[in-house]
Design an enzyme around this catalytic site. Structure first.
Site, mmCIF file in Angstrom:
data_model
loop_
_atom_site.group_PDB
_atom_site.id
_atom_site.type_symbol
_atom_site.label_atom_id
_atom_site.label_comp_id
_atom_site.label_asym_id
_atom_site.label_seq_id
_atom_site.Cartn_x
_atom_site.Cartn_y
_atom_site.Cartn_z
ATOM 1 N N SER A 97 0.852 -1.179 0.000
ATOM 2 C CA SER A 97 0.000 0.000 0.000
ATOM 3 C C SER A 97 0.899 1.244 0.000
ATOM 4 C CB SER A 97 -0.950 -0.044 1.194
ATOM 5 O OG SER A 97 -1.995 0.894 1.055
ATOM 6 N N LYS A 149 -21.835 16.568 6.736
ATOM 7 C CA LYS A 149 -20.784 16.726 7.740
ATOM 8 C C LYS A 149 -20.606 15.478 8.597
ATOM 9 C CE LYS A 149 -17.644 19.266 9.665
ATOM 10 N NZ LYS A 149 -16.450 19.664 8.918
#
Length: 274
Positions: A97, A149
């Site tokens: 990764s 949000k």
């Protein structure tokens, strides 16, 4: 008989930067971390101090922050290109990764026969607790300015629009990761899909073009740059209390948090955090 002048001849030198651990957030509250801000002076010193013949990256990382991986790798490449210094990456247990993103900063990538490389993908993992709250009569109260949000709030049922939004973000980051690998590895990559998150061991990583050869740092560098090569280890200076063997409270707390976070990253590859 050796010439007396040989005693004053400057031996060729290779700078070694050790990149070990989770990239990014694992260093909160004083624990160890791999971030661009923390590594910047070390990387600068590795390239500019003493005119090295090459820079070696000793990598042992399961990944972490995509942004920090990109920033660190870009800094290494800028200096390598500016100063015309070759860069070699040497993978220990794993460069996966974000750890593999760091490895792509090198001109050549070297593996141990048991090294893990790849995992070119993006992952998000979390938990959901809405039923637990309801079972115990707990009311979740969240007030936001902006309907998105509280995306993926673990204390409310998962919303498909949140998942779709997350997947769109992941596709962008994954695309940037793929572009980095293709730009740096080019024609060395095998003609197959290498970007599914799959990992390879040793020779397998070489066969698909993610690495170049089996080789360990010291013997490989001496083979390439001479038997009388000197190695200069570039490492951060530890805090005073650490050098005296007395960890501070922030250090201890930071290390505890960092250890817990790191363990989950390393466990994905069947490894314990070093």
């Amino acid at each position: 008989m050796k010439s007396p002048l040989a005693l004053f001849r400057r031996r060729p030198r290779v700078s070694v930067i050790r990149l070990e651990g989770v990239i990014g957030a694992a260093g909160r509250l004083g624990g160890p971390s791999l971030t661009d801000a923390r590594l910047a002076p070390l990387i600068e010193a590795a390239f500019r101090k003493g005119k090295p013949k090459a820079v070696a990256l000793s990598i042992n990382s399961p990944g972490g922050s995509a942004a920090q991986s990109s920033l660190i790798a870009a800094r290494i490449r800028r200096l390598a290109d500016e100063l015309k210094i070759p860069v070699h990456a040497f993978v220990e247990d794993v460069a996966a990764s974000g750890g593999y993103w760091l490895a792509t900063a090198a001109d050549r990538i070297h593996l141990d026969p048991n090294s893990l490389v790849g995992s070119i993908g993006v992952i998000y993992a979390g938990f959901g607790f809405p039923e637990l709250l309801a079972r115990h009569g707990i009311e979740r109260r969240v007030h936001t300015a902006g309907v998105d949000k509280s995306m993926l709030d673990p204390f409310r049922p998962e919303r498909q629009e949140d998942v779709d939004r997350l997947m769109a973000l992941q596709r962008q980051i994954h695309g940037n990761f793929i572009d980095q690998v293709k730009e740096r590895r080019g024609a060395r990559l095998a003609d197959r899909d290498l970007f599914t998150g799959e990992i390879w061991v040793g020779e397998g990583g070489i066969e698909v073009g993610l690495a170049d050869e089996i080789g360990h740092l010291a013997p490989t560098m001496r083979r390439l740059y001479g038997d009388d090569l000197r190695f200069s280890m570039i490492a951060p200076r530890r805090p005073l209390f650490r050098r005296l063997g007395v960890p501070g409270v922030a250090d201890a707390v930071g290390e505890a948090i960092g250890t817990a976070e790191a363990a989950s990253h390393w466990a994905r590859f069947g490894l314990a955090a070093p």
